[in-house]
Design an enzyme around this catalytic site. Sequence first.
Site, PDB file in Angstrom:
ATOM      1  N   HIS A  19       0.875  -1.188   0.000  1.00 37.34           N
ATOM      2  CA  HIS A  19       0.000   0.000   0.000  1.00 37.34           C
ATOM      3  C   HIS A  19       0.911   1.236   0.000  1.00 37.34           C
ATOM      4  O   HIS A  19       1.750   1.371  -0.876  1.00 37.34           O
ATOM      5  CB  HIS A  19      -0.910  -0.123   1.238  1.00 37.34           C
ATOM      6  N   HIS A  70      -2.431  -2.310  -9.540  1.00 37.03           N
ATOM      7  CA  HIS A  70      -3.421  -1.723  -8.636  1.00 37.03           C
ATOM      8  C   HIS A  70      -4.672  -2.586  -8.641  1.00 37.03           C
ATOM      9  O   HIS A  70      -5.033  -3.144  -9.676  1.00 37.03           O
ATOM     10  CB  HIS A  70      -3.772  -0.301  -9.086  1.00 37.03           C
ATOM     11  N   ASP A 128       2.746   5.491  -6.556  1.00 35.67           N
ATOM     12  CA  ASP A 128       3.992   5.359  -5.790  1.00 35.67           C
ATOM     13  C   ASP A 128       5.230   5.225  -6.662  1.00 35.67           C
ATOM     14  O   ASP A 128       6.350   5.240  -6.157  1.00 35.67           O
ATOM     15  CB  ASP A 128       3.907   4.137  -4.861  1.00 35.67           C
TER      16      ASP A 128
END
Length: 427
Positions: free
Chosen positions: A267, A306, A362
């Site tokens: 995450h 994702h 990210d």
Amino acid sequence: MPDTLTITDNRTGKSYEVDITHDTIRAMDLRKIKVHDDDFGMMVYDPGYLNTTLCKSTVTYIDGDKGILEYRGYPIEQLAEKCDFQEVAYLLMYGELPNQSQLDEWVHSLKMHTMVHENIKEQMAAFRYDAHAMGMFTSTVASLSTFYPEAKQVHCAENRMLQCQRLIAKVPTLAAYAYRHSQGQPYNYPKNDLSYTENFLHMMFKMSDNPYHPDPALVRALDVLFILHADHEQNCSTSVMRAIGSSDADPYSALSGAAGALYGPLHGGANEAVLNMLNEIGDVKNVRDYVAKCKDGEHRLMGFGHRVYKNYDPRARIVKQCADEVFQVTGRNPLLDIALELEKIALEDEYFVKRKLYPNVDFYSGLIYQAIGLPVTMFPVMFAIPRAVGWLAQWQEMMEDEERRIQRPRQIYLGQRERTLVPIEKR
Ligand code: CMC
């Protein structure tokens, strides 16, 4: 045509009709499906909640196939271009963009709460010199509940909003204290004539009495990054916020738990893991080998993939642009070439194409944080600061939801039953 679903149980031949609302059936409607009258009834098995809706929400909309993200109906691209973070925080918390006087009042109320109790400094000092910043952050957020015991009054709307303002105002201060502790540097108190992001940079980087004026391009980049990270509907940490909040726990305890969920490398900890991965790859010439190892299942390509996006993460696209602007100020991060090569190779590779694995938020954010001068352990904290707003908006929504119940999933029990205990000397 009625909006219903007819289910035939082939075990009994019986048919059941259940209502469909918003393309969804209520799991409780399946309970009536039984073989015998005294059966418990049918349940839904969904490890990882791949296809379970937890709530109705009006905060954030995502269309993962098309790569669309909207807060309260506004496309993320417009918000990132035209707003600052505090404006977006207001939007998430109240559902509408503020007019100028509403914004002024909101900014003022946040500024009134940026300081933390002096005892927090002693708590920080108790951590080891090499403590991970996220551990310091989650612990001190939780400890705030002891400074504000009235936060327990979670059914009072006015009290809830006060605690939300406190949390949104104080998380940058805690984050900066964690950083300064890790550097062995004295803490900088908040400076309330600065904007949210400017003040954060001031608390992080100001040294002694030297004047500190962050480059406006960096302040703007941080605002954009904070906007992009502010909410993302029912992700792992947000569902933890809701789960803890569902027991009527105070928001400090709930937010600390949510931050704990965010810390994991699958995450929000992925931004830290991406940087470690780029360092491990070390050179553009090693990228192909590394990607091959990902395909062999040796490790994951961090910052890729994702649960919801099966298209380019719209946040990643903006972060990539933002990186270019930041590098003009800080100089180019040499790891960028490795990241660009990784993206190029992965996007052409059948393994990633077939599974619809694209760069997520990210993938590039860590390169920016590093260019600004942050150590990797601060990266998940940089995610947690803005996400606090999303967690709180979702918590508020849940507290006002008439259908709210304590979260308590079921299980399929496959263990043994009704065993007779053998005394220890006979085992
Ligand atoms: N590298 C290599 N293979 C991958 C990756 C990856 N990053 N992500 C998924 N896969 C493969 C996975 O092995 C599986 O293959 P197969 O069907 O052959 O078994 C398939 O793609 C589906 O993956 P999954 O694990 O079932 O997907 P998920 O929805 O459960 O997991 C995820 C989503 C984000 C945890 C995962 O893609 C991942 O581990 N990515 C790397 C960590 C990361 O970047 N996380 C940040 C997410 S975005 C920011 C945030 O909101 O936190």
